[in-house]
Structure formats: C-alpha cells, structure tokens
Scaffold this motif. Structure first.
Motif, PDB file in Angstrom:
ATOM      1  N   VAL A 134       1.301  -1.018   0.085  1.00 18.96           N
ATOM      2  CA  VAL A 134       0.137  -0.219   0.453  1.00 18.96           C
ATOM      3  C   VAL A 134       0.857   1.246   0.059  1.00 18.96           C
ATOM      4  O   VAL A 134       2.151   0.838   0.932  1.00 18.96           O
ATOM      5  CB  VAL A 134      -0.758  -0.270   1.192  1.00 18.96           C
ATOM      6  N   GLY A 135       0.151   2.175  -0.608  1.00 19.92           N
ATOM      7  CA  GLY A 135       1.036   3.455   0.130  1.00 19.92           C
ATOM      8  C   GLY A 135       0.561   4.339  -1.353  1.00 19.92           C
ATOM      9  O   GLY A 135      -0.404   4.571  -1.969  1.00 19.92           O
ATOM     10  N   LEU A 136       1.744   5.645  -1.467  1.00 19.10           N
ATOM     11  CA  LEU A 136       0.817   6.680  -2.483  1.00 19.10           C
ATOM     12  C   LEU A 136       2.297   6.880  -3.348  1.00 19.10           C
ATOM     13  O   LEU A 136       3.485   6.763  -2.758  1.00 19.10           O
ATOM     14  CB  LEU A 136       0.737   9.021  -1.082  1.00 19.10           C
ATOM     15  N   GLY A 137       1.837   7.160  -4.578  1.00 22.38           N
ATOM     16  CA  GLY A 137       3.200   7.110  -5.613  1.00 22.38           C
ATOM     17  C   GLY A 137       2.076   7.985  -7.303  1.00 22.38           C
ATOM     18  O   GLY A 137       1.319   8.332  -7.062  1.00 22.38           O
ATOM     19  N   GLN A 138       2.990   7.261  -8.312  1.00 26.74           N
ATOM     20  CA  GLN A 138       2.879   8.142  -9.223  1.00 26.74           C
ATOM     21  C   GLN A 138       2.225   7.052  -9.950  1.00 26.74           C
ATOM     22  O   GLN A 138       2.590   6.168 -10.382  1.00 26.74           O
ATOM     23  CB  GLN A 138       4.348   8.584 -10.071  1.00 26.74           C
ATOM     24  N   THR A 139       0.814   7.620 -11.625  1.00 29.84           N
ATOM     25  CA  THR A 139       0.356   7.033 -12.056  1.00 29.84           C
ATOM     26  C   THR A 139       0.691   6.763 -13.191  1.00 29.84           C
ATOM     27  O   THR A 139       0.625   6.035 -13.966  1.00 29.84           O
ATOM     28  CB  THR A 139      -1.168   8.310 -12.041  1.00 29.84           C
ATOM     29  N   GLY A 140       1.992   7.561 -13.383  1.00 29.09           N
ATOM     30  CA  GLY A 140       2.754   7.206 -14.710  1.00 29.09           C
ATOM     31  C   GLY A 140       4.312   6.895 -14.743  1.00 29.09           C
ATOM     32  O   GLY A 140       4.539   7.135 -13.346  1.00 29.09           O
ATOM     33  N   PRO A 141       5.123   6.646 -15.469  1.00 23.88           N
ATOM     34  CA  PRO A 141       6.571   6.427 -15.891  1.00 23.88           C
ATOM     35  C   PRO A 141       7.436   8.158 -14.760  1.00 23.88           C
ATOM     36  O   PRO A 141       7.039   8.961 -15.419  1.00 23.88           O
ATOM     37  CB  PRO A 141       7.389   6.432 -16.977  1.00 23.88           C
ATOM     38  N   PRO A 142       8.392   7.517 -13.476  1.00 25.42           N
ATOM     39  CA  PRO A 142       8.765   6.188 -13.858  1.00 25.42           C
ATOM     40  C   PRO A 142       7.822   5.594 -12.752  1.00 25.42           C
ATOM     41  O   PRO A 142       8.508   4.589 -12.173  1.00 25.42           O
ATOM     42  CB  PRO A 142      10.381   6.961 -13.015  1.00 25.42           C
ATOM     43  N   PHE A 143       6.703   5.637 -11.779  1.00 26.78           N
ATOM     44  CA  PHE A 143       6.014   4.880 -11.440  1.00 26.78           C
ATOM     45  C   PHE A 143       6.826   4.988  -9.816  1.00 26.78           C
ATOM     46  O   PHE A 143       6.608   3.878  -9.115  1.00 26.78           O
ATOM     47  CB  PHE A 143       5.820   3.765 -11.545  1.00 26.78           C
ATOM     48  N   SER A 144       7.307   6.413  -9.669  1.00 28.85           N
ATOM     49  CA  SER A 144       8.216   6.819  -8.552  1.00 28.85           C
ATOM     50  C   SER A 144       6.872   6.211  -6.984  1.00 28.85           C
ATOM     51  O   SER A 144       6.092   6.738  -7.318  1.00 28.85           O
ATOM     52  CB  SER A 144       8.852   7.463  -8.204  1.00 28.85           C
ATOM     53  N   ALA A 145       7.155   6.043  -6.319  1.00 27.92           N
ATOM     54  CA  ALA A 145       5.711   5.659  -4.629  1.00 27.92           C
ATOM     55  C   ALA A 145       6.699   5.481  -3.577  1.00 27.92           C
ATOM     56  O   ALA A 145       7.859   4.408  -3.418  1.00 27.92           O
ATOM     57  CB  ALA A 145       5.180   4.098  -5.255  1.00 27.92           C
ATOM     58  N   LEU A 146       5.533   5.701  -2.846  1.00 25.80           N
ATOM     59  CA  LEU A 146       6.345   5.750  -0.925  1.00 25.80           C
ATOM     60  C   LEU A 146       5.224   4.424  -0.539  1.00 25.80           C
ATOM     61  O   LEU A 146       4.153   4.150  -0.393  1.00 25.80           O
ATOM     62  CB  LEU A 146       5.831   6.593  -0.128  1.00 25.80           C
ATOM     63  N   THR A 147       5.762   3.571   0.245  1.00 27.11           N
ATOM     64  CA  THR A 147       4.661   1.766  -0.076  1.00 27.11           C
ATOM     65  C   THR A 147       5.355   1.181   1.589  1.00 27.11           C
ATOM     66  O   THR A 147       6.207   1.558   1.899  1.00 27.11           O
ATOM     67  CB  THR A 147       5.004   0.711  -1.220  1.00 27.11           C
ATOM     68  N   ALA A 148       4.406   1.227   1.649  1.00 24.21           N
ATOM     69  CA  ALA A 148       4.365  -0.126   3.209  1.00 24.21           C
ATOM     70  C   ALA A 148       3.593  -0.953   2.732  1.00 24.21           C
ATOM     71  O   ALA A 148       2.830  -1.615   1.658  1.00 24.21           O
ATOM     72  CB  ALA A 148       3.854   0.338   4.824  1.00 24.21           C
ATOM     73  N   THR A 149       3.904  -3.238   3.928  1.00 23.57           N
ATOM     74  CA  THR A 149       3.589  -3.971   3.325  1.00 23.57           C
ATOM     75  C   THR A 149       3.392  -4.699   4.439  1.00 23.57           C
ATOM     76  O   THR A 149       3.664  -5.033   5.542  1.00 23.57           O
ATOM     77  CB  THR A 149       4.608  -4.938   2.810  1.00 23.57           C
ATOM     78  N   PRO A 150       1.800  -4.430   5.000  1.00 20.73           N
ATOM     79  CA  PRO A 150       0.828  -4.595   5.924  1.00 20.73           C
ATOM     80  C   PRO A 150       0.186  -6.430   5.739  1.00 20.73           C
ATOM     81  O   PRO A 150       0.589  -6.538   4.772  1.00 20.73           O
ATOM     82  CB  PRO A 150      -0.192  -4.252   6.698  1.00 20.73           C
ATOM     83  N   THR A 151       0.911  -7.288   6.397  1.00 22.34           N
ATOM     84  CA  THR A 151       0.246  -8.125   6.713  1.00 22.34           C
ATOM     85  C   THR A 151      -2.031  -8.336   7.477  1.00 22.34           C
ATOM     86  O   THR A 151      -1.689  -8.005   8.436  1.00 22.34           O
ATOM     87  CB  THR A 151       0.290  -9.060   7.751  1.00 22.34           C
TER      88      THR A 151
END
Length: 445
Positions: A97-114
């Motif tokens: 999950v996270g916040l990021g870009q809709t197109g190239p380079p598709f940079s994103a800030l994410t986390a991985t919850p269980t």
C-alpha cells in the motif's frame, strides 16, 4: 464494519480533516473513481460495501491493483488510513500500500502490511519526495500472494504539525504544547539573580532592573524579524526578562540613545534554560554592534553553553560574565559607539535572559585625587605624557589582565611614556606620588 473516520482522526492532533480520497468507504455501490483490475465493489450484506479482490496465483505485486488518482504536493506529509482483512481460508497474506505516481517512472512510497481474517485499521504517514511532474495516486497492490483482500474506509489527509505552528488549534493545553503535543515548556519561576552593586559610571545596562538601562530600546524592529524578542515576567513578580522566541537571532536597538563603550571591559548576562533541555551543541552568542565599520567592527562574544565551567544546570538561572580580549577591546576603541546589541542562539523558545549589560573594572578606592595629575593625549598612539603637581616616583602601565606592560621611575613632575609598541586596547596607569597611588585609564589607538 463502517466507521466514522473523523473520530479516528481525532486521535492524531497533527492531522487535518480535509479528505483527499473520494468514495473511500465504497458506499456508492460502485468503483468510481477507483480503477485497476482489482476494482470490484461488493455488498457483504445489509448495505456494507467494500472492495473485494481474489488473487488466484502469485506474481508481481502490481499485477493486481486498486488505485485512485489524487492530488498531492511534493514535500508535504500525508496520512493514509484504511481497513483491510482477508478470509478465514486464506488466514494471512501481505499487500503493498502507499502513495505514488500514475505513470513513469512510477515512483512510490509504500508499506507492506500483513492482513488477517479479522479487520484491522492500518495507518501510515508518507512525505512526498518524488516531485510534482507526474500525477499522484493511492496504491493497493495485491498480486504478490494468493487469497482474498477486502479494503474499506480509505482516507488520505494532509499532516499539519499543529504542535509547531504558533497557534492553539489542536487539543493543546497551550500554544503548541500539551495534549498530544510535547509538554509545555516551564520557564523561570523565580526572578533572575541580583547582580553586584556597581558604580553607575561603570555599567552600560542594555536590559536589567538592577541598573538604569538605556532608554528607549527597540526589541527587534527589523534586523532579526518582528516579535523575536518578547519581554515577560519571571517568578510571578514584576521582574521583566526577555524570552528568546522563534527567530535565529535577536536585535536590541537604541534609536535615540547610543552609548560609547570604549574602555568597557566585560559583558554580563543571566540566562535560564528549562529543565530537561539538552545542552549539547547549544549556543547563546552575544554581539556588540557599532553604527560604523560594518561586520569587521562588530564584537562577537560566542558562548558554547555545554563548554561553560561550571556547567549550567537546566531549571536554574546561570550568570555568565566574560572579559573582552585585547583584540575586542581594540575594536571598541576604533568603533566605540554601540547602537545595537545582538543575540544569536539555537535555543528557540528554550531560553530566557536578563541583566544584560557591559561593565568595566572600577579604579582602586585607596587612591589620592586623580585630578592631581594630568594624562594626555588620551587616546594615545605613540607617546603618553603625564604631568603632576609633585614628584612622580613611579609609573606603571597594566593591561586588563593585570599584567604590567610598562614601567618607569622618572623622579620628576613630568614623564613621557613610549606606548607605540603596545597593542590597541584599554590600559590602567598607576602613578605613585609621595607613596600614594592614582589609577587612571588610557586608550591605546
């Protein structure tokens, strides 16, 4: 399963309540404006709508995606909150999950919850650092593991630090303190120390109740920014002290009452740092600023608080007094008119000060009448002449460290001293006549 997300937001005093996500609880019954191959709104019963995805085989996390376009600002922090769970057969599984870009380079800030079979509320904060050139989105990537994913009550809100904005606008008990913010800083609860009783002519008081101070003064009228210096009271009494607020520096000006500081030898200030404040790396630097000469004519008195001896004790007043160096005294000789005094510190909102004054050592009290001798020119560059009404037995010249730098025994009523090789600064001349000593000052320029 539906929740009032506003109530949850109240638990975070630094979060604004402006919702960025649309249809975050899926109660419209359809996916818009969510998109992606995992956009699939279902009714779990009784109008309880959630987004449901079922991954049959694992692959890349982004192979199964739910997204929504949002507008985010680079450098701003946002809080992502959502509810998520899986089914009892899957039991547990991760998602990205996270916040990021809709197109190239598709940079994103994410986390991985269980996820588990029980609904959980997840909260993450992300500070956007990938720029504003590509539009933004909320990201749920679910393709890395098999099984169901149910998502509900998605919200994104901008994080506003109400604990550092100078306004009581959260649940603070004071301005930027208390409640969920750090505890309120406790300033001085007792008056500042009473300084020694000195002769009025030996003190130039900038701010003190103990001496007659320069008047009028202006507290920060442009040099460091308005309201950087604030007068307040300590100990619940009428003893005014100055609070160091907000800015990186403070200036105290004397618009109609400049002072000649040539010949003054020491700078004094009492300051108070609250209990619990670390002294490491903290400074409280003073500066005498003349009305001519620019930066080279300023006399700076740096104070490394953690290097003082004895070490200041936070929660108590500390009296600082320092003799100026010969080079500083020489600067005051050539640039004697003080029109402003500066303070520079990294203790914003963490230091109060009082009894800020410049002073000089008094002459000896066991002298005969100094009018019995004549000393000229003063200031002097090369030669200093002394005349007396009686035989001068001895003349000694001392620097302000008490070191004898020149001595002569003329046994006459006049004597001329060669002072050309002395450093610029202030000196005390002791003249012995009939076994008595007169002390006078002269300035080497």
């Amino acid at each position: 399963m539906k929740k009032i997300t506003f109530f949850l937001s109240l638990l975070f005093s630094t979060i604004s309540f402006s919702q960025i996500v649309t249809n975050g609880n899926f109660q419209t019954g359809d996916e818009a404006p969510w998109y992606g191959n995992a956009a699939n709104v279902v009714d779990l019963g009784a109008g309880n709508f959630v987004n449901q995805a079922n991954v049959a085989s694992p692959g890349n996390a982004f192979d199964v995606n739910l997204s929504q376009v949002v507008t985010l600002t680079n450098g701003t922090t946002y809080q992502l909150i959502f509810d998520a769970f899986t089914d009892s057969v899957t039991n547990t599984r991760p998602i990205t999950v996270g916040l990021g870009q809709t197109g190239p380079p598709f940079s994103a800030l994410t986390a991985t919850p269980t996820l588990t079979a029980n609904s959980q509320t997840f909260t993450y904060q992300f500070t956007i650092n990938y720029g504003d050139t590509v539009t933004d989105r909320v990201i749920f990537d679910m393709g890395a593991a098999t099984g169901f994913v149910f998502i509900d009550n998605v919200s994104v809100v901008e994080v506003i630090n109400t604990c550092n904005n100078g306004v009581q606008d959260g649940n603070e008990t004071g301005i930027d303190c208390g409640g969920f913010c750090p505890p309120c800083i406790t300033g001085p609860t007792v008056n500042s120390p009473i300084p020694p009783a000195r002769m009025p002519d030996d003190v130039i008081s900038i701010y003190s109740d103990a001496y007659t101070s320069i008047s009028p003064i202006n507290l920060d009228t442009g040099w460091c920014g308005a309201n950087a210096v604030q007068a307040t009271t300590a100990g619940g009494g009428a003893n005014n002290v100055l609070a160091y607020k907000g800015n990186a520096c403070q200036g105290i000006t004397f618009p109609n009452a400049t002072r000649n500081v040539s010949g003054f030898t020491n700078v004094h200030v009492d300051f108070f740092i609250p209990t619990g404040t670390s002294l490491v790396g903290k400074v409280f630097n003073l500066k005498i600023i003349p009305n001519t000469g620019g930066g080279a004519a300023e006399v700076e008195i740096p104070i490394d608080i953690n290097g003082l001896s004895p070490l200041p004790v936070p929660g108590t007043w500390y009296s600082f007094d320092r003799a100026l160096s010969n080079s500083q005294l020489a600067t005051l000789v050539t640039n004697p008119i003080m029109h402003e005094f500066g303070v520079t510190s990294n203790l914003n909102n963490l230091v109060w000060y009082d009894n800020l004054y410049i002073w000089r050592l008094p002459l000896s009290t066991n002298e005969f009448d100094a009018s019995s001798i004549k000393l000229y020119p003063n200031p002097a560059s090369n030669f200093l002449k002394i005349e007396a009404i009686s035989i001068i037995e001895k003349v000694s010249v001392y620097n302000l460290l008490g070191q004898e730098v020149l001595s002569k025994s003329p046994n006459s009523e006049t004597v001329t001293l060669d002072v050309a090789n002395l450093q610029l600064g202030v000196y005390v001349v002791k003249t012995s006549i009939n076994g008595k000593i007169a002390s006078t000052r002269f300035i080497k320029e």
